[in-house]
Write an enzyme that holds these catalytic residues in place. Structure first.
Site, PDB file in Angstrom:
ATOM      1  N   THR A  77       0.802  -1.224   0.000  1.00 49.04           N
ATOM      2  CA  THR A  77       0.000   0.000   0.000  1.00 49.04           C
ATOM      3  C   THR A  77       0.841   1.284   0.000  1.00 49.04           C
ATOM      4  O   THR A  77       0.610   2.178  -0.809  1.00 49.04           O
ATOM      5  CB  THR A  77      -0.935   0.004   1.222  1.00 49.04           C
ATOM      6  OG1 THR A  77      -1.802  -1.117   1.094  1.00 49.04           O
ATOM      7  CG2 THR A  77      -1.761   1.280   1.304  1.00 49.04           C
ATOM      8  N   LYS A 160      -7.019   4.721   5.769  1.00 46.64           N
ATOM      9  CA  LYS A 160      -5.640   4.401   6.175  1.00 46.64           C
ATOM     10  C   LYS A 160      -4.799   5.676   6.200  1.00 46.64           C
ATOM     11  O   LYS A 160      -4.768   6.412   5.214  1.00 46.64           O
ATOM     12  CB  LYS A 160      -4.980   3.451   5.163  1.00 46.64           C
ATOM     13  CG  LYS A 160      -5.517   2.046   5.156  1.00 46.64           C
ATOM     14  CD  LYS A 160      -4.717   1.197   4.166  1.00 46.64           C
ATOM     15  CE  LYS A 160      -5.255  -0.226   4.118  1.00 46.64           C
ATOM     16  NZ  LYS A 160      -4.556  -1.059   3.114  1.00 46.64           N
ATOM     17  N   ARG A 162      -1.486   6.068   5.933  1.00 47.50           N
ATOM     18  CA  ARG A 162      -0.417   6.125   4.917  1.00 47.50           C
ATOM     19  C   ARG A 162      -0.946   6.425   3.519  1.00 47.50           C
ATOM     20  O   ARG A 162      -0.265   7.045   2.707  1.00 47.50           O
ATOM     21  CB  ARG A 162       0.388   4.817   4.900  1.00 47.50           C
ATOM     22  CG  ARG A 162      -0.407   3.550   4.583  1.00 47.50           C
ATOM     23  CD  ARG A 162       0.480   2.325   4.780  1.00 47.50           C
ATOM     24  NE  ARG A 162      -0.198   1.051   4.510  1.00 47.50           N
ATOM     25  CZ  ARG A 162      -0.959   0.401   5.361  1.00 47.50           C
ATOM     26  NH1 ARG A 162      -1.186   0.897   6.565  1.00 47.50           N
ATOM     27  NH2 ARG A 162      -1.509  -0.768   5.040  1.00 47.50           N
ATOM     28  N   ASP A 306      -9.347  -3.646   0.234  1.00 50.88           N
ATOM     29  CA  ASP A 306      -8.127  -4.333   0.662  1.00 50.88           C
ATOM     30  C   ASP A 306      -8.369  -5.143   1.940  1.00 50.88           C
ATOM     31  O   ASP A 306      -8.048  -6.332   2.005  1.00 50.88           O
ATOM     32  CB  ASP A 306      -7.020  -3.303   0.890  1.00 50.88           C
ATOM     33  CG  ASP A 306      -5.716  -3.943   1.343  1.00 50.88           C
ATOM     34  OD1 ASP A 306      -5.065  -4.605   0.519  1.00 50.88           O
ATOM     35  OD2 ASP A 306      -5.342  -3.777   2.521  1.00 50.88           O
TER      36      ASP A 306
HETATM   37 ZN    ZN Z   1      -2.947  -1.621  -0.414  1.00 51.67          ZN
END
Ligand code: ZN
Length: 551
Positions: A77, A160, A162, A306
């Site tokens: 990712t 997420k 990141r 994901d």
């Molecule tokens: Zn990912």
């Protein structure tokens, strides 16, 4: 002179309509959509179940680069989002994985962790201790801000951290991610909102949408047939994964699961996408993105596909359901953009940060070669092998992760053993293990001829100061074990097509409808955006402009 009023009115209306349909020289808003773990084939695998307004509309009215691949490993990712937005690979942008042994910290690190900063708007501490400082090159979003003397607005949004932080770059106006403890969208003190969330974000959080989404069941849609999924896949959901969905089957009682997993439960469901999109729409409205002629940039990443595929794999009904509902969310979003800004003013691209493998246990069950490599216990195994071979016991290895091994050079010096002996014992052992294609030192990899399979993909994944000392490559359909996937789930990270081949569709503004099968690298997206926006490429760019788009 007297004019015939109706003709004049019609003429005026026609002129307004013609003007509003002529794309401006630059789009008013660029929207990057990353679907986490979306394989290329999902555009077509679930096609019969998609409506007309989502993926099908992008394919019919947009331009699809059908042969777009990641051109480095590991396909995870953080490196994926970094490559899309920096136009280069881990070798240059430094984002070598989601987490790794950091030789500078002399400790394990999570990619965006930065303890100089803390949370704004949510649980104090860790969840907000992030910044993009680890990212060594500029992003297309940085370049847009610089090119327009900071008059362009840039915003990152993703569950997420990141996948919100890396796309938005070093100097965005705002960057938000999701706090599992409070259910709030939050940011860190690194960003301009360092003294508190803006009122519109506070208002959005006060609506408590995650509570509403988690007050219902997640059930299959009665109008859908789920022909691309197995009915009996639940047998693989055997509870070896840490998630609250262990050992359960559809329909999921989300209020029950929330008692165990808190707000994190929403990440695994299609409602994680809906929540992300609701927040993105609010950002466009409240931050007035695309409102003037200076281009703005909104980076959206959908994480739920994901989490879902890690848990349920490609053949689980849940993954099919995830994409059917994401398709509807996309349709809603495209309609919103049409109405709010006009299609000719918005440039959209949709891609993914990596693909995903077939579930190895299932492949084996149907007679195909596949396997899971015990990476999580490899450090211990290798320490034992080294002690037996070298006659001394010690802490030879810092970490085994991402198919790389970080050696403990201080311990090796203290033990007075030869580094070459340590490397050759490790490599000799790895080469004998089932599922290992090859193992080598970083120096050996740099000397491999270009014809060596995947040599260039591996080299582009190596950062001189950050990467491990020894690397290994697994056979096709083998992947490393970790706590992040169960027996029925899957993962990603390899050089193989199932992990590297992803969708890339361009839509809106001056984009004509069409498709191309010319090879495109993931690093080509950023320089192509630079060409469209007539601004400089990100400063580490190694990709090239996708020419078929301009023909
Ligand atoms: Zn990912």
């Amino acid at each position: 002179m007297k004019r015939f009023p109706l003709t004049g009115l019609l003429l005026a209306l026609t002129q307004v309509a013609a003007l509003s349909q002529t794309p401006p020289s630059q789009p008013k808003l660029v929207i990057g959509i990353v679907v986490d773990q979306m394989r290329y084939d999902y555009l077509y695998r679930y096609r019969d179940s998609y409506g007309e307004g989502g993926f099908k509309r992008l394919l019919a009215q947009g331009f699809s680069c059908e042969n777009t691949h990641y051109n480095y490993v590991p396909t995870y990712t953080a490196p994926g989002h970094a490559a899309i937005y920096t136009g280069t690979t881990p070798a240059v942008n430094g984002i070598i994985a989601n987490e790794w042994w950091d030789p500078e910290w002399q400790a394990h690190r999570y990619v965006t962790t930065d303890k100089r900063y803390t949370t704004v708007g949510g649980t104090p501490g860790r969840v907000g201790q992030h910044s993009p400082a680890v990212l060594l090159s500029s992003t297309i979003t940085d370049e847009l801000r610089l090119a327009h003397n900071f008059r362009s607005k840039v915003v990152g949004i993703c569950l997420k951290d990141r996948a919100s932080i890396l796309p938005a770059g070093h100097i965005p106006n705002a960057c938000y991610w999701f706090d599992d403890e409070t259910g709030n969208w939050i940011t860190s003190t690194y960003y301009p909102d360092s003294t508190g969330l803006p009122q519109w974000v506070q208002d959005f959080n006060a609506r408590k949408l995650p509570d509403a989404f988690l007050s219902k069941n997640w059930a299959a849609d009665s109008t859908m047939t789920y022909e691309q999924s197995f009915d009996n896949w639940d047998a693989y959901n055997d509870g070896k994964y840490f998630s609250p969905f262990n050992g359960k089957a559809m329909p999921y009682n989300l209020p029950e699961l929330k008692k165990k997993g808190g707000y994190s439960v929403i990440r695994f469901t299609p409602f994680g996408n809906t929540l992300t999109l609701d927040f993105a729409v609010d950002a466009i409205n409240k931050m007035q993105l695309g409102a003037d002629d200076v281009p703005d940039f909104l980076c959206i990443s959908f994480s739920s596909p994901d989490y879902c595929a890690h848990q349920f794999g490609i053949h689980g009904k849940e993954t099919e359901d995830m994409y059917l509902r994401l398709d509807r969310d996309l349709a809603r979003f495209l309609n919103f953009l049409d109405k709010k800004l006009g299609r000719e003013n918005v440039l959209v691209f949709l891609t993914a940060d990596h693909g995903g493998a077939e579930t190895p246990v299932h492949l084996r069950d149907i007679g195909m070669p596949a396997g899971v490599f015990p990476e999580s216990s490899m450090e211990k195994s290798l320490e034992n092998v080294l002690a037996a071979a070298l006659g001394v016991t010690g802490d030879f290895i810092h970490e085994v992760n991402n198919q790389q091994i970080w050696l403990n050079w201080d311990a090796i010096a203290d033990l007075e053993v030869s580094p070459d002996d340590v490397a050759s014992v490790i490599i000799g052992y790895l080469k004998q293990q089932p599922g290992v294609y090859d193992a080598f030192t970083r120096e050996e990899l740099m000397m491999f001829p270009e014809e060596y399979p995947f040599a260039s993909l591996m080299r582009r994944g190596i950062h001189q100061k950050r990467s491990g000392d020894i690397l290994y490559q697994l056979d096709p359909a083998w992947h490393a074990d970790d706590q992040f996937f169960g027996t029925g789930g899957t993962t990603h990270g390899s050089t193989y097509a199932y992990d590297t081949h992803i969708p890339l569709i361009w839509y809106g503004w001056k984009i004509r409808s069409g498709e191309s099968f010319a090879p495109v690298d993931i690093t080509d997206i950023a320089p192509t955006l630079s060409a469209m926006l007539r601004i400089m490429e990100p400063n580490g760019t190694t990709g090239k402009v996708i020419e078929p788009l301009f023909k």
